[in-house]
Design a protein around this motif. Structure first.
Motif, PDB file in Angstrom:
ATOM      1  N   ALA A  93      38.915  50.482  46.890  1.00  0.00           N
ATOM      2  CA  ALA A  93      38.379  51.141  48.079  1.00  0.00           C
ATOM      3  C   ALA A  93      39.497  51.558  49.032  1.00  0.00           C
ATOM      4  O   ALA A  93      39.292  52.416  49.883  1.00  0.00           O
ATOM      5  N   MET A  94      40.679  50.971  48.870  1.00  0.00           N
ATOM      6  CA  MET A  94      41.822  51.303  49.725  1.00  0.00           C
ATOM      7  C   MET A  94      42.660  52.440  49.152  1.00  0.00           C
ATOM      8  O   MET A  94      43.653  52.840  49.738  1.00  0.00           O
ATOM      9  N   GLY A  95      42.290  52.928  47.979  1.00  0.00           N
ATOM     10  CA  GLY A  95      43.058  53.995  47.338  1.00  0.00           C
ATOM     11  C   GLY A  95      44.032  53.403  46.329  1.00  0.00           C
ATOM     12  O   GLY A  95      44.148  52.195  46.190  1.00  0.00           O
ATOM     13  N   GLN A  96      44.712  54.253  45.632  1.00  0.00           N
ATOM     14  CA  GLN A  96      45.688  53.816  44.625  1.00  0.00           C
ATOM     15  C   GLN A  96      47.077  54.256  45.047  1.00  0.00           C
ATOM     16  O   GLN A  96      47.360  55.438  45.131  1.00  0.00           O
ATOM     17  N   GLY A  97      47.908  53.311  45.325  1.00  0.00           N
ATOM     18  CA  GLY A  97      49.293  53.601  45.666  1.00  0.00           C
ATOM     19  C   GLY A  97      50.205  53.097  44.563  1.00  0.00           C
ATOM     20  O   GLY A  97      49.754  52.641  43.511  1.00  0.00           O
ATOM     21  N   GLU A  98      51.482  53.150  44.814  1.00  0.00           N
ATOM     22  CA  GLU A  98      52.464  52.629  43.870  1.00  0.00           C
ATOM     23  C   GLU A  98      52.266  51.113  43.765  1.00  0.00           C
ATOM     24  O   GLU A  98      52.062  50.428  44.769  1.00  0.00           O
ATOM     25  N   ALA A  99      52.317  50.579  42.549  1.00  0.00           N
ATOM     26  CA  ALA A  99      52.087  49.151  42.330  1.00  0.00           C
ATOM     27  C   ALA A  99      53.299  48.357  42.817  1.00  0.00           C
ATOM     28  O   ALA A  99      54.234  48.099  42.072  1.00  0.00           O
ATOM     29  N   ARG A 100      53.263  47.954  44.083  1.00  0.00           N
ATOM     30  CA  ARG A 100      54.366  47.188  44.655  1.00  0.00           C
ATOM     31  C   ARG A 100      54.204  45.697  44.431  1.00  0.00           C
ATOM     32  O   ARG A 100      55.179  44.962  44.412  1.00  0.00           O
ATOM     33  N   TYR A 101      52.951  45.243  44.304  1.00  0.00           N
ATOM     34  CA  TYR A 101      52.675  43.815  44.182  1.00  0.00           C
ATOM     35  C   TYR A 101      51.742  43.534  43.019  1.00  0.00           C
ATOM     36  O   TYR A 101      50.898  44.347  42.681  1.00  0.00           O
ATOM     37  N   ARG A 102      51.905  42.343  42.443  1.00  0.00           N
ATOM     38  CA  ARG A 102      51.020  41.854  41.391  1.00  0.00           C
ATOM     39  C   ARG A 102      50.342  40.603  41.933  1.00  0.00           C
ATOM     40  O   ARG A 102      51.007  39.707  42.463  1.00  0.00           O
ATOM     41  N   LEU A 103      49.042  40.539  41.817  1.00  0.00           N
ATOM     42  CA  LEU A 103      48.279  39.388  42.282  1.00  0.00           C
ATOM     43  C   LEU A 103      47.909  38.534  41.081  1.00  0.00           C
ATOM     44  O   LEU A 103      47.146  38.958  40.213  1.00  0.00           O
ATOM     45  N   ASP A 104      48.473  37.338  41.023  1.00  0.00           N
ATOM     46  CA  ASP A 104      48.173  36.369  39.965  1.00  0.00           C
ATOM     47  C   ASP A 104      47.226  35.319  40.536  1.00  0.00           C
ATOM     48  O   ASP A 104      47.500  34.741  41.591  1.00  0.00           O
ATOM     49  N   VAL A 105      46.104  35.095  39.840  1.00  0.00           N
ATOM     50  CA  VAL A 105      45.081  34.171  40.337  1.00  0.00           C
ATOM     51  C   VAL A 105      44.736  33.163  39.257  1.00  0.00           C
ATOM     52  O   VAL A 105      44.535  33.523  38.098  1.00  0.00           O
ATOM     53  N   ALA A 118      40.542  29.213  44.322  1.00  0.00           N
ATOM     54  CA  ALA A 118      41.486  30.189  43.775  1.00  0.00           C
ATOM     55  C   ALA A 118      42.878  29.868  44.293  1.00  0.00           C
ATOM     56  O   ALA A 118      43.110  29.818  45.500  1.00  0.00           O
ATOM     57  N   ARG A 119      43.797  29.659  43.380  1.00  0.00           N
ATOM     58  CA  ARG A 119      45.221  29.533  43.715  1.00  0.00           C
ATOM     59  C   ARG A 119      45.817  30.888  43.378  1.00  0.00           C
ATOM     60  O   ARG A 119      45.734  31.342  42.237  1.00  0.00           O
ATOM     61  N   TYR A 120      46.368  31.575  44.369  1.00  0.00           N
ATOM     62  CA  TYR A 120      46.844  32.927  44.109  1.00  0.00           C
ATOM     63  C   TYR A 120      48.268  33.119  44.606  1.00  0.00           C
ATOM     64  O   TYR A 120      48.704  32.470  45.555  1.00  0.00           O
ATOM     65  N   SER A 121      48.963  34.002  43.908  1.00  0.00           N
ATOM     66  CA  SER A 121      50.338  34.360  44.244  1.00  0.00           C
ATOM     67  C   SER A 121      50.444  35.869  44.270  1.00  0.00           C
ATOM     68  O   SER A 121      49.982  36.538  43.351  1.00  0.00           O
ATOM     69  N   LEU A 122      51.061  36.390  45.296  1.00  0.00           N
ATOM     70  CA  LEU A 122      51.346  37.805  45.395  1.00  0.00           C
ATOM     71  C   LEU A 122      52.830  37.965  45.089  1.00  0.00           C
ATOM     72  O   LEU A 122      53.678  37.410  45.778  1.00  0.00           O
ATOM     73  N   VAL A 123      53.110  38.708  44.026  1.00  0.00           N
ATOM     74  CA  VAL A 123      54.475  38.831  43.522  1.00  0.00           C
ATOM     75  C   VAL A 123      54.965  40.254  43.740  1.00  0.00           C
ATOM     76  O   VAL A 123      54.276  41.215  43.373  1.00  0.00           O
ATOM     77  N   LEU A 127      30.009  33.315  44.849  1.00  0.00           N
ATOM     78  CA  LEU A 127      31.280  32.670  45.167  1.00  0.00           C
ATOM     79  C   LEU A 127      32.464  33.574  44.838  1.00  0.00           C
ATOM     80  O   LEU A 127      33.442  33.622  45.598  1.00  0.00           O
ATOM     81  N   ALA A 128      32.396  34.288  43.722  1.00  0.00           N
ATOM     82  CA  ALA A 128      33.484  35.199  43.353  1.00  0.00           C
ATOM     83  C   ALA A 128      33.665  36.275  44.421  1.00  0.00           C
ATOM     84  O   ALA A 128      34.794  36.619  44.788  1.00  0.00           O
ATOM     85  N   LEU A 129      32.562  36.794  44.943  1.00  0.00           N
ATOM     86  CA  LEU A 129      32.642  37.815  45.996  1.00  0.00           C
ATOM     87  C   LEU A 129      33.232  37.247  47.285  1.00  0.00           C
ATOM     88  O   LEU A 129      34.091  37.870  47.917  1.00  0.00           O
ATOM     89  N   ILE A 130      32.785  36.075  47.669  1.00  0.00           N
ATOM     90  CA  ILE A 130      33.266  35.454  48.906  1.00  0.00           C
ATOM     91  C   ILE A 130      34.749  35.120  48.811  1.00  0.00           C
ATOM     92  O   ILE A 130      35.532  35.417  49.715  1.00  0.00           O
ATOM     93  N   VAL A 131      35.157  34.502  47.698  1.00  0.00           N
ATOM     94  CA  VAL A 131      36.567  34.119  47.536  1.00  0.00           C
ATOM     95  C   VAL A 131      37.448  35.369  47.441  1.00  0.00           C
ATOM     96  O   VAL A 131      38.539  35.406  48.008  1.00  0.00           O
ATOM     97  N   ALA A 132      36.969  36.410  46.769  1.00  0.00           N
ATOM     98  CA  ALA A 132      37.732  37.667  46.709  1.00  0.00           C
ATOM     99  C   ALA A 132      37.921  38.243  48.107  1.00  0.00           C
ATOM    100  O   ALA A 132      39.020  38.708  48.451  1.00  0.00           O
ATOM    101  N   ASP A 133      36.885  38.210  48.929  1.00  0.00           N
ATOM    102  CA  ASP A 133      37.002  38.691  50.305  1.00  0.00           C
ATOM    103  C   ASP A 133      38.043  37.890  51.085  1.00  0.00           C
ATOM    104  O   ASP A 133      38.819  38.448  51.866  1.00  0.00           O
ATOM    105  N   ARG A 134      38.079  36.582  50.869  1.00  0.00           N
ATOM    106  CA  ARG A 134      39.044  35.734  51.571  1.00  0.00           C
ATOM    107  C   ARG A 134      40.473  36.050  51.129  1.00  0.00           C
ATOM    108  O   ARG A 134      41.389  36.072  51.956  1.00  0.00           O
ATOM    109  N   VAL A 135      40.668  36.276  49.841  1.00  0.00           N
ATOM    110  CA  VAL A 135      42.001  36.614  49.335  1.00  0.00           C
ATOM    111  C   VAL A 135      42.458  37.957  49.911  1.00  0.00           C
ATOM    112  O   VAL A 135      43.584  38.085  50.412  1.00  0.00           O
ATOM    113  N   ILE A 136      41.588  38.951  49.866  1.00  0.00           N
ATOM    114  CA  ILE A 136      41.935  40.281  50.374  1.00  0.00           C
ATOM    115  C   ILE A 136      42.248  40.226  51.871  1.00  0.00           C
ATOM    116  O   ILE A 136      43.216  40.831  52.338  1.00  0.00           O
ATOM    117  N   ALA A 137      41.436  39.505  52.630  1.00  0.00           N
ATOM    118  CA  ALA A 137      41.671  39.394  54.068  1.00  0.00           C
ATOM    119  C   ALA A 137      43.009  38.738  54.353  1.00  0.00           C
ATOM    120  O   ALA A 137      43.746  39.160  55.255  1.00  0.00           O
TER     121      ALA A 137
END
Length: 164
Positions: A64-76, A102-107, A146-156
């Motif tokens: 929904a934010m558009g597609q830009g250059e892949a600067r980061y990889r989200l590992d969950v 969810a344990r997540y890393s933004l690389v 739960l997947a929707l709620i946790v995804a919203d928390r990660v994105i925020a």
């Protein structure tokens, strides 16, 4: 008379609120700072059914934010657990709690350096009924929510990180 005084007091306080420094997170739309950050995030595959649901939820929000250059990889990595809570005298469970963590890393893809690493999660309560089908359906519905709620928390969290 008291209501009029309260209304006037509220009106007098309004100009002060604009100077508080708060800004809408998604101000500027697709060209805003948060949208630019999120457009450069790609989600790695996540194992299992919960992972499939979570990855789809994350990708829906990021696309929904558009597609830009892949600067980061989200590992969950997900931890999905169901725990029995209410127990009858005959030891049958009457209530369950489903927890999705969810344990997540933004690389940073250029340097392969982890720029953000956190854990988030949410719980849902489930009534266990006499119909096993209904209980399984409730467990699945809880996982989807739960997947929707946790995804919203990660994105925020990613959108509000000032280091990115």
């Amino acid at each position: 008379m008291r209501h009029l005084a309260a209304a006037l007091l509220c009106l007098a306080a309004l100009p002060g609120l604009s100077a508080c420094g708060l800004r809408p997170l998604y101000s500027g739309g697709m060209s805003g700072a948060a949208a630019q950050k999120l457009a450069g995030v790609r989600v790695s595959p996540i194992e299992g059914k919960a992972g499939w649901l979570m990855r789809n939820a994350l990708n829906d929000r990021l696309s929904a934010m558009g597609q830009g250059e892949a600067r980061y990889r989200l590992d969950v990595t997900l931890d999905d657990r169901i725990q029995g809570l209410g127990v009858r005298p005959d030891e049958t469970v009457t209530r369950e709690r489903r927890a999705l963590r969810a344990r997540y890393s933004l690389v940073d893809t250029a340097s392969d350096k982890v720029v953000l690493e956190e854990t988030t999660g949410w719980d849902a309560g489930i009534d266990v009924v006499s119909s096993e089908y209904a209980t399984v359906a409730a467990e699945d519905a809880a996982l989807e929510r739960l997947a929707l709620i946790v995804a919203d928390r990660v994105i925020a969290r990613i959108a509000t990180d000032d280091a990115l």
